[in-house]
Design a protein around this motif. Sequence first.
Motif, PDB file in Angstrom:
ATOM      1  N   MET A 154       0.845  -1.185   0.000  1.00 15.41           N
ATOM      2  CA  MET A 154       0.000   0.000   0.000  1.00 15.41           C
ATOM      3  C   MET A 154       0.885   1.241   0.000  1.00 15.41           C
ATOM      4  SD  MET A 154      -2.899   1.303   2.708  1.00 15.41           S
ATOM      5  CE  MET A 154      -3.904  -0.132   2.470  1.00 15.41           C
ATOM      6  N   ALA A 155       0.559   2.173  -0.866  1.00 17.01           N
ATOM      7  CA  ALA A 155       1.281   3.447  -0.931  1.00 17.01           C
ATOM      8  C   ALA A 155       0.382   4.536  -0.344  1.00 17.01           C
ATOM      9  CB  ALA A 155       1.616   3.782  -2.371  1.00 17.01           C
ATOM     10  N   SER A 156       0.970   5.477   0.377  1.00 13.52           N
ATOM     11  CA  SER A 156       0.173   6.573   0.922  1.00 13.52           C
ATOM     12  C   SER A 156       0.809   7.908   0.551  1.00 13.52           C
ATOM     13  CB  SER A 156       0.013   6.449   2.436  1.00 13.52           C
ATOM     14  OG  SER A 156       1.260   6.544   3.069  1.00 13.52           O
ATOM     15  N   PHE A 157      -0.049   8.911   0.444  1.00 16.20           N
ATOM     16  CA  PHE A 157       0.352  10.248   0.026  1.00 16.20           C
ATOM     17  C   PHE A 157      -0.346  11.275   0.898  1.00 16.20           C
ATOM     18  CE2 PHE A 157       0.586   7.467  -3.592  1.00 16.20           C
ATOM     19  CZ  PHE A 157       1.770   7.809  -4.216  1.00 16.20           C
ATOM     20  N   GLU A 158       0.408  12.228   1.409  1.00 17.67           N
ATOM     21  CA  GLU A 158      -0.225  13.355   2.085  1.00 17.67           C
ATOM     22  C   GLU A 158      -0.623  14.347   1.006  1.00 17.67           C
ATOM     23  OE1 GLU A 158       0.290  16.514   5.700  1.00 17.67           O
ATOM     24  OE2 GLU A 158       1.698  14.855   5.502  1.00 17.67           O
ATOM     25  N   LEU A 159      -1.926  14.616   0.904  1.00 21.29           N
ATOM     26  CA  LEU A 159      -2.414  15.557  -0.093  1.00 21.29           C
ATOM     27  C   LEU A 159      -2.212  16.970   0.436  1.00 21.29           C
ATOM     28  CD1 LEU A 159      -5.708  13.812  -1.259  1.00 21.29           C
ATOM     29  CD2 LEU A 159      -3.348  13.355  -1.924  1.00 21.29           C
ATOM     30  N   SER A 160      -1.849  17.877  -0.449  1.00 21.96           N
ATOM     31  CA  SER A 160      -1.598  19.248  -0.020  1.00 21.96           C
ATOM     32  C   SER A 160      -2.718  20.164  -0.484  1.00 21.96           C
ATOM     33  CB  SER A 160      -0.243  19.736  -0.544  1.00 21.96           C
ATOM     34  OG  SER A 160      -0.203  19.677  -1.943  1.00 21.96           O
ATOM     35  N   ALA A 161      -2.993  21.155   0.333  1.00 21.71           N
ATOM     36  CA  ALA A 161      -4.013  22.148  -0.002  1.00 21.71           C
ATOM     37  C   ALA A 161      -3.474  23.082  -1.074  1.00 21.71           C
ATOM     38  CB  ALA A 161      -4.410  22.947   1.232  1.00 21.71           C
ATOM     39  N   PHE A 162      -4.307  23.439  -2.044  1.00 21.92           N
ATOM     40  CA  PHE A 162      -3.885  24.395  -3.067  1.00 21.92           C
ATOM     41  C   PHE A 162      -3.532  25.729  -2.414  1.00 21.92           C
ATOM     42  CE2 PHE A 162      -4.618  27.691  -6.244  1.00 21.92           C
ATOM     43  CZ  PHE A 162      -3.712  27.276  -7.213  1.00 21.92           C
ATOM     44  N   ASP A 163      -4.352  26.148  -1.452  1.00 20.13           N
ATOM     45  CA  ASP A 163      -4.064  27.358  -0.678  1.00 20.13           C
ATOM     46  C   ASP A 163      -3.101  26.961   0.439  1.00 20.13           C
ATOM     47  OD1 ASP A 163      -3.965  29.551   1.010  1.00 20.13           O
ATOM     48  OD2 ASP A 163      -6.142  29.803   1.130  1.00 20.13           O
ATOM     49  N   ARG A 164      -1.827  27.198   0.234  1.00 15.92           N
ATOM     50  CA  ARG A 164      -0.791  26.754   1.182  1.00 15.92           C
ATOM     51  C   ARG A 164      -0.978  27.335   2.591  1.00 15.92           C
ATOM     52  NH1 ARG A 164       1.049  22.648  -1.503  1.00 15.92           N
ATOM     53  NH2 ARG A 164       2.079  23.090  -3.463  1.00 15.92           N
ATOM     54  N   ARG A 165      -1.701  28.437   2.687  1.00 14.62           N
ATOM     55  CA  ARG A 165      -1.938  29.050   4.002  1.00 14.62           C
ATOM     56  C   ARG A 165      -2.962  28.271   4.803  1.00 14.62           C
ATOM     57  NH1 ARG A 165      -4.033  34.396   1.739  1.00 14.62           N
ATOM     58  NH2 ARG A 165      -4.872  32.783   0.415  1.00 14.62           N
ATOM     59  N   PHE A 166      -3.759  27.432   4.124  1.00 17.00           N
ATOM     60  CA  PHE A 166      -4.812  26.677   4.806  1.00 17.00           C
ATOM     61  C   PHE A 166      -4.216  25.380   5.353  1.00 17.00           C
ATOM     62  CE2 PHE A 166      -8.460  23.833   5.123  1.00 17.00           C
ATOM     63  CZ  PHE A 166      -9.359  24.646   5.805  1.00 17.00           C
ATOM     64  N   GLN A 167      -4.007  25.321   6.642  1.00 13.19           N
ATOM     65  CA  GLN A 167      -3.376  24.162   7.276  1.00 13.19           C
ATOM     66  C   GLN A 167      -4.288  23.495   8.304  1.00 13.19           C
ATOM     67  OE1 GLN A 167      -0.244  23.041   6.373  1.00 13.19           O
ATOM     68  NE2 GLN A 167      -0.396  24.594   4.781  1.00 13.19           N
ATOM     69  N   ALA A 168      -5.555  23.899   8.378  1.00 17.01           N
ATOM     70  CA  ALA A 168      -6.458  23.433   9.429  1.00 17.01           C
ATOM     71  C   ALA A 168      -6.886  21.978   9.257  1.00 17.01           C
ATOM     72  CB  ALA A 168      -7.695  24.332   9.485  1.00 17.01           C
ATOM     73  N   ILE A 169      -6.799  21.457   8.047  1.00 14.96           N
ATOM     74  CA  ILE A 169      -7.251  20.096   7.754  1.00 14.96           C
ATOM     75  C   ILE A 169      -6.118  19.353   7.056  1.00 14.96           C
ATOM     76  CG2 ILE A 169      -8.893  18.710   6.415  1.00 14.96           C
ATOM     77  CD1 ILE A 169     -10.851  21.093   6.649  1.00 14.96           C
ATOM     78  N   SER A 170      -5.915  18.093   7.424  1.00 14.41           N
ATOM     79  CA  SER A 170      -4.944  17.278   6.689  1.00 14.41           C
ATOM     80  C   SER A 170      -5.671  16.099   6.047  1.00 14.41           C
ATOM     81  CB  SER A 170      -3.801  16.807   7.590  1.00 14.41           C
ATOM     82  OG  SER A 170      -4.277  15.925   8.568  1.00 14.41           O
ATOM     83  N   VAL A 171      -5.184  15.729   4.856  1.00 13.56           N
ATOM     84  CA  VAL A 171      -5.785  14.638   4.091  1.00 13.56           C
ATOM     85  C   VAL A 171      -4.668  13.704   3.644  1.00 13.56           C
ATOM     86  CG1 VAL A 171      -7.150  14.010   2.059  1.00 13.56           C
ATOM     87  CG2 VAL A 171      -7.597  16.183   3.230  1.00 13.56           C
TER      88      VAL A 171
END
Length: 179
Positions: A1-18
Motif C-alpha cells: 500500500m502506498a500513501s500520500f499526504e495531499l496538499s491544499a492548493f491554498d498553502r496558508r490553509f493548514q487546518a485540515i490534513s488529508v
Amino acid sequence: MASFELSAFDRRFQAISVVGAIEQQSPFTLNTGFWIRDPNLMIQWPEAAASNPRRDFLWEQTCFEIFIGVHGEDYYREINLSPSEAWQAYQFEEYRYPENMPPQVAYDIELNQLKRTHYGLNVSLDLTEFMLVHKLKWSDLYIGLSAVLQTSQGEQYYAMQHSSPQADFHNKRDWLHQF
C-alpha cells in the motif's frame, strides 16, 4: 500500500490534513482510502445517500476523486466519491475532453464498495472491464488522488501536488502513484 499526504492548493490553509492510500489487489481491484484530520470540525459533510447511487456533480459538495491515467495514452478516467456514499465515473479522451457537463459517464469501472468511516472514506473499485478492453496491466496505470472540501472557510482543494497556477485535478503531472 502506498500513501500520500495531499496538499491544499491554498498553502496558508493548514487546518485540515488529508492522506490518501492506494492498494492494488490482483487481478483488477483498486482499493483507496482517504484519511481526514479535521480537529476544528470545519468540513461540511453531505447527507447520506441510499445504496451507492451514481450521481453527477458530486464535486459541488465535499468529494474525493481518483484519476486513472495510462502511460503513453491521452484517455483517462475520473472517479468521484462522495461521503454521502454516492459515486460516479467519467471518461475523457484527452485533457478535459469532451467538454460535456456533466462529463461522459464511464461504465467500464464498477464500484465494489464505498463507505464513509470515522476517519474518512474507503472505496474498492473493479477495473476489470477498463483494463481488459484496453489490454492494460497495473504497470500501465498511474493514479492521482484529490479532494474538494467544503469548509466553514470556503472551498479547499487538495491533491498529491499542484503544478498549475489554478487548482486543476486533471493535470496529469500531478498524478504521482505508479504501480
